[in-house]
Design a protein around this motif. Structure first.
Motif, mmCIF file in Angstrom:
data_model
loop_
_atom_site.group_PDB
_atom_site.id
_atom_site.type_symbol
_atom_site.label_atom_id
_atom_site.label_comp_id
_atom_site.label_asym_id
_atom_site.label_seq_id
_atom_site.Cartn_x
_atom_site.Cartn_y
_atom_site.Cartn_z
ATOM 1 N N VAL A 114 -62.588 10.477 -43.018
ATOM 2 C CA VAL A 114 -61.137 9.157 -43.617
ATOM 3 C C VAL A 114 -61.990 7.679 -43.585
ATOM 4 O O VAL A 114 -61.251 7.369 -44.941
ATOM 5 C CB VAL A 114 -60.199 9.852 -42.289
ATOM 6 N N LEU A 115 -62.136 7.391 -42.599
ATOM 7 C CA LEU A 115 -62.362 6.015 -43.034
ATOM 8 C C LEU A 115 -63.919 6.180 -43.884
ATOM 9 O O LEU A 115 -63.903 5.451 -44.803
ATOM 10 C CB LEU A 115 -63.186 5.748 -41.418
ATOM 11 N N SER A 124 -56.524 4.496 -44.979
ATOM 12 C CA SER A 124 -57.148 5.607 -43.694
ATOM 13 C C SER A 124 -56.135 5.763 -43.044
ATOM 14 O O SER A 124 -56.458 6.314 -42.065
ATOM 15 C CB SER A 124 -58.890 4.882 -43.343
#
Length: 251
Positions: A114-115, A124
């Motif tokens: 996600v980051l 995020s």
């Protein structure tokens, strides 16, 4: 007539327990002369909170906003998905095992991806919190929608009620208490996930503050950020619990 009190008896007990624990902590830290990297005293932590109130306040605001936004999106998504799968049994047989498999993996494991996709900013963290809260609320809402008396469903069908009417008149009222419980449980989870994701990659927030303090070997600052995070989490939990008690009165 007894005068009105601002706090209930359970709240008084909780405050008394917290005060007792803090007192024992203070006595242990000072009586045993423990170094700060082992266990700083409560008084030194509170002094650090006051001294760094501006920094901690800004960090707490960032984390709270990420947690609240993710909580709202995750709760809405979980409820909508539960309703869709209840109304579409064929889709439920396909999607429910997939959702269960995704939920079996710790949510933090998705954080690096996600980051990478959304960057170091708040997006995020909101996405991670939404993912964590969404699973919890979805499972609670789905269980609540299923928790209806089959005889009541058959009775409504005998009067010509369709699936949408049964959902609105019977399933949703039955599901609200369990869904609200899932949302209440998710408050703490939303703060935890937001802080952990910030520690993995962020530019602000309580998790970033904790990580920076660890790098600087400032353990009192670490504990001060933890104290602020705990206070924010308790306030969030208390607010959701208050709304639940006020509006979910038939559980």
């Amino acid at each position: 007539m007894k005068p009105p009190t601002l706090l209930s008896r359970p709240a008084h007990r909780a405050l008394a327990g917290i005060a007792t624990f803090a007192l024992l902590w203070e006595l242990a830290a000072r009586g045993l002369d423990l170094p700060a990297y082992v266990l700083p005293s409560v008084s030194s932590i509170l002094e650090a909170v006051v001294a760094q109130r501006s920094l901690l306040g800004q960090a707490a605001w960032t984390t709270i906003m990420e947690a609240v936004c993710g909580f709202a999106l995750g709760s809405a998504g979980g409820i909508v998905l539960a309703i869709l799968l209840t109304m579409l049994p064929p889709a439920r047989r396909v999607l429910l095992p997939a959702a269960t498999a995704l939920n079996s993996v710790p949510v933090v494991a998705y954080a690096p991806l996600v980051l990478l996709w959304l960057g170091m900013g708040p997006a995020s963290k909101v996405a991670m919190v939404s993912l964590a809260v969404g699973f919890t609320v979805f499972l609670h809402a789905l269980a609540g929608l299923d928790r209806v008396d089959r005889r009541a469903v058959d009775l409504m069908r005998s009067f010509g009620a369709g699936p949408a009417t049964i959902l609105w008149r019977l399933r949703i009222p039955a599901a609200v208490p369990l869904t609200a419980a899932g949302m209440r449980v998710s408050t703490a989870r939303s703060m935890i996930v937001a802080i952990v994701t910030e520690m993995l990659g962020a530019q602000s927030g309580l998790g970033w503050t904790i990580y920076q303090a660890v790098l600087q070997i400032d353990f009192v600052q670490v504990w001060s950020a933890i104290f602020v995070a705990s206070a924010a989490s308790l306030a969030f939990f208390g607010l959701v619990n208050l709304v639940e008690k006020r509006y979910v009165f038939w559980k």
